[in-house]
Design an enzyme around this catalytic site. Structure first.
Site, mmCIF file in Angstrom:
data_model
loop_
_atom_site.group_PDB
_atom_site.id
_atom_site.type_symbol
_atom_site.label_atom_id
_atom_site.label_comp_id
_atom_site.label_asym_id
_atom_site.label_seq_id
_atom_site.Cartn_x
_atom_site.Cartn_y
_atom_site.Cartn_z
ATOM 1 N N GLU A 192 -4.003 -4.372 -4.211
ATOM 2 C CA GLU A 192 -5.661 -4.375 -4.179
ATOM 3 C C GLU A 192 -5.935 -2.605 -4.149
ATOM 4 O O GLU A 192 -6.685 -2.364 -3.233
ATOM 5 C CB GLU A 192 -6.070 -5.178 -3.144
ATOM 6 C CG GLU A 192 -5.479 -5.214 -1.815
ATOM 7 C CD GLU A 192 -5.849 -4.117 -0.732
ATOM 8 O OE1 GLU A 192 -6.234 -2.990 -1.136
ATOM 9 O OE2 GLU A 192 -5.542 -4.440 0.461
ATOM 10 N N HIS A 199 0.826 -1.306 -0.061
ATOM 11 C CA HIS A 199 -0.097 -0.048 0.087
ATOM 12 C C HIS A 199 0.806 1.285 -0.074
ATOM 13 O O HIS A 199 2.032 1.112 0.689
ATOM 14 C CB HIS A 199 -0.930 0.112 1.136
ATOM 15 C CG HIS A 199 -1.680 -0.903 1.303
ATOM 16 N ND1 HIS A 199 -1.679 -1.790 2.568
ATOM 17 C CD2 HIS A 199 -2.425 -1.644 0.747
ATOM 18 C CE1 HIS A 199 -2.540 -2.882 2.550
ATOM 19 N NE2 HIS A 199 -2.955 -2.768 1.503
#
Length: 296
Positions: A250, A212
């Site tokens: 994601e 992330h």
């Protein structure tokens, strides 16, 4: 000269016998010709100790050497700033929902990666998070509405201290601060995907890793610089663990600015799926694809 190679004269070689200096010199030559697949070295350079430590081969008949871009960029020197971790190849420990996984080594400290990206004109580096040093700037970044829209962590400084403490105590996560030319610009998390929430949404392998990231400084945004930090982070992940053949992600499906970099950086969208809090795109980046397609 073949179109996919750069042949270098002895005069162009660095005089030092320092392996890191030699590797940086090779890296600069590849940066000058971003399409070259290999560099051919004359006999004297091919026999030198620094060259012998780089991926390539020496022609037995001529003594000349060849360094391949893909292999060179997968060697830890000079970019990985901590020793490559020793990973246990055998034996698994219990993981979430039956996703057993190898035992992971402790996360490194301090500076972990540094590389100059000629096309962006910046040196990208990553340091392990130190809460007392990094909390103020992390708090400011998370409370920027631009960042809060995606991260939803616009909270008080003490709450964010707890957030970082939780991350640093989590063995499947590694939190780092990214810098351009030594100035902190963003926060990143590198995680082992099989132990992560994402691991339940695809056939996760034991060495898959994901990330992330956020860029907190508006002045650090821009296409060339964004491409540089994504390449740097992906490069670091592959260097850190030689068994990692897949980097995953994601991002929110509406994060169009980030997703537009995907194809050029060897990330493929596998599917869309729903987390409890967001609809995400499952992204895959294979090691061979990254090192064969992406011009670092």
């Amino acid at each position: 000269m073949t179109p996919d190679a750069t042949i270098l004269s002895q005069a162009a070689l660095p005089s030092s016998n320092d392996p890191e200096l030699f590797a940086r010199w090779v890296d600069a030559r590849f940066a000058e010709d971003r399409t070259s697949a290999h560099i051919d070295l004359p006999h004297e350079a091919a026999q030198a100790q620094p060259a012998s430590r780089l991926p390539g081969y020496v022609d037995r008949s001529t003594g000349a050497g060849r360094i391949h871009r893909s292999g060179f960029l997968q060697s830890p020197e000079p970019w990985l700033k901590h020793p490559q971790a020793r990973f246990q190849m055998a034996g698994l420990i219990p993981g979430p929902d039956g996703r057993d996984h190898p035992l992971r080594p402790a996360n490194p400290k301090g500076l972990v990666y540094e590389r100059f990206f000629a096309d962006a004109g910046i040196t990208v580096s990553f340091h392990a998070v130190e809460i007392e040093r990094d909390l103020d700037i992390f708090h400011r970044w998370q409370n920027d509405p631009r960042v809060a829209y995606f991260w939803e962590e616009d909270r008080s400084k003490e709450e964010l201290r707890g957030f970082l403490e939780n991350r640093l105590s989590d063995p499947h996560n590694f939190s780092i601060i990214g810098s351009y030319d030594g100035q902190p610009v963003g926060y990143f998390e590198v995680y082992w995907a099989r132990e992560d929430r994402l691991g339940a949404y695809y056939e996760s392998g034991p060495w898959d890793r994901g990330w992330h990231g956020l860029i907190g400084e508006v002045s650090a945004l821009g296409r060339a610089r964004t491409s540089a930090w994504i390449r740097a982070l992906t490069h670091y992940i592959f260097l850190d663990c030689p068994m990692t053949d897949l980097v995953v992600g994601e991002p929110r499906v509406d994060n169009a600015k980030l997703l537009r970099y995907a194809d050029a950086l060897a990330y493929s969208k596998i599917k869309e799926f729903d987390f409890p809090h967001k609809r995400s795109a499952l992204m895959h980046c294979a090691r061979d694809d990254f090192f064969s397609r992406v011009a670092l």
